[in-house]
Write a protein that holds these residues in place. Structure first.
Motif, short mmCIF file in Angstrom:
data_model
loop_
_atom_site.label_atom_id
_atom_site.label_comp_id
_atom_site.label_asym_id
_atom_site.label_seq_id
_atom_site.Cartn_x
_atom_site.Cartn_y
_atom_site.Cartn_z
N ASN A 1 0.81 -1.23 0.00
CA ASN A 1 0.00 0.00 0.00
C ASN A 1 0.83 1.27 0.00
O ASN A 1 0.54 2.22 0.73
CB ASN A 1 -0.93 0.02 1.22
N THR A 2 1.87 1.31 -0.81
CA THR A 2 2.70 2.52 -0.90
C THR A 2 1.85 3.68 -1.39
O THR A 2 1.15 3.58 -2.39
CB THR A 2 3.88 2.28 -1.87
N SER A 3 1.92 4.82 -0.68
CA SER A 3 1.05 5.95 -1.00
C SER A 3 1.65 6.90 -2.03
O SER A 3 0.91 7.49 -2.81
CB SER A 3 0.68 6.72 0.27
N HIS A 4 2.98 7.06 -2.03
CA HIS A 4 3.61 8.02 -2.94
C HIS A 4 4.37 7.28 -4.03
O HIS A 4 5.28 6.50 -3.75
CB HIS A 4 4.56 8.95 -2.17
N GLU B 1 -1.32 -3.40 -3.91
CA GLU B 1 -2.28 -2.30 -3.95
C GLU B 1 -1.62 -0.92 -3.79
O GLU B 1 -1.95 -0.18 -2.86
CB GLU B 1 -3.34 -2.48 -2.87
N PRO B 2 -0.69 -0.55 -4.67
CA PRO B 2 -0.11 0.79 -4.59
C PRO B 2 -1.16 1.85 -4.92
O PRO B 2 -2.05 1.61 -5.74
CB PRO B 2 0.98 0.76 -5.66
N ARG B 3 -1.08 2.99 -4.28
CA ARG B 3 -2.09 4.02 -4.50
C ARG B 3 -2.01 4.59 -5.91
O ARG B 3 -3.03 4.84 -6.54
CB ARG B 3 -1.94 5.15 -3.47
N GLN B 4 -0.77 4.80 -6.42
CA GLN B 4 -0.58 5.32 -7.77
C GLN B 4 0.56 4.60 -8.46
O GLN B 4 1.72 4.79 -8.10
CB GLN B 4 -0.25 6.83 -7.74
N ARG C 1 3.40 0.57 4.86
CA ARG C 1 3.00 1.92 4.48
C ARG C 1 3.95 2.97 5.06
O ARG C 1 4.49 2.76 6.15
CB ARG C 1 1.57 2.18 4.97
#
Length: 250
Positions: A12-15, A38-41, A116
């Motif tokens: 779940n990396t956000s950046h 499930e990476p954010r972007q 995260r």
């Protein structure tokens, strides 16, 4: 040691820039297998820019919908953890852990999990690991950038490539392959079901029983034959429970 058998798993990396930074850190040290849960972007231009000359690591990155999917075929899983837990787990620093991973990688699939940016891995995610890794830092400032943390672990692995001899462990000449994370999850489900059948486990008040049993089996690491034996015992236990219930007066 076989670096091709070691994967870095980001959860779940956000950046997206951090994903690129991790790719660069990995390639610096000769690792190439990146898994993204499930990476954010992603894909993203910021990831490409931060990766610099490690675009090939990003291009071959595997994106999964769950952590279980990312480590299903792994026999040895390490989770990075920055804080203490209610129930402690085997905990090593990067150097000690690198030795264990290096030896395992000769014949097994190895995964190193990074959580995260703001809160790391959850307790449930850490339960999927054989051991936990903690990077010692100054008490004055313990926060590490994600790419920096990956770099530290990959550096310790890289140093072992140049080491003439690795210390032997009892796992090194094991006669049967160690079981995968996917098969262990099936075992835990079977174990919980059986313990409920014999009324040793109360689903309404499980306390920490299954967590402690996970820690036990993660610590000793089961091979495929041992797992089959245990699954066989559970199956026969369930048969006897079923027979005894049929004999009870109605």
């Amino acid at each position: 040691m076989n670096l091709n058998n070691i994967r870095i798993v980001l959860v779940n990396t956000s950046h997206p820039g951090n994903i690129g930074g991790v790719a660069r850190a990995m390639k610096n040290m000769g690792l190439s297998r990146l898994y993204l849960v499930e990476p954010r972007q992603f894909p993203d231009e910021q990831a490409d820019w931060r990766a610099a000359s490690a675009a090939d690591v990003l291009d071959t990155a595997v994106v999964t919908e769950s952590l279980e999917e990312a480590i299903a075929d792994c026999q040895f899983v390490v989770g990075t953890s920055a804080r203490g837990r209610r129930i402690s787990w085997p905990l090593l620093d990067p150097r000690q852990c690198a030795e264990r991973m290096a030896l395992a990688s000769n014949d097994e699939q190895v995964a190193v999990l990074f959580g995260r940016e703001d809160r790391g891995l959850t307790n449930d995610e850490l339960k999927l690991c054989n051991l936990h890794l903690n990077i010692p830092t100054s008490e004055d400032y313990s926060s590490l950038n994600l790419a920096m943390a990956v770099q530290v672990v990959c550096y310790e692995l890289r140093m072992l490539l140049n080491s003439p001899l690795l210390p032997k462990t009892e796992d090194e000449e094991w006669d049967t392959p160690f079981t995968t994370g996917e098969n262990m999850e099936r075992f835990y489900s079977h174990l919980e079901e059986t313990l409920t059948d014999i009324e040793f486990l109360d689903p309404a008040a499980p306390r920490q029983l299954m967590v402690r049993l996970r820690r036990l089996y993660s610590r000793v690491r089961l091979d495929e034959m041992e797992l089959n034996i245990l699954r066989g015992i559970l199956t026969e236990t369930q048969k006897w429970v079923s027979k005894s219930k049929k004999k009870l007066p109605k």
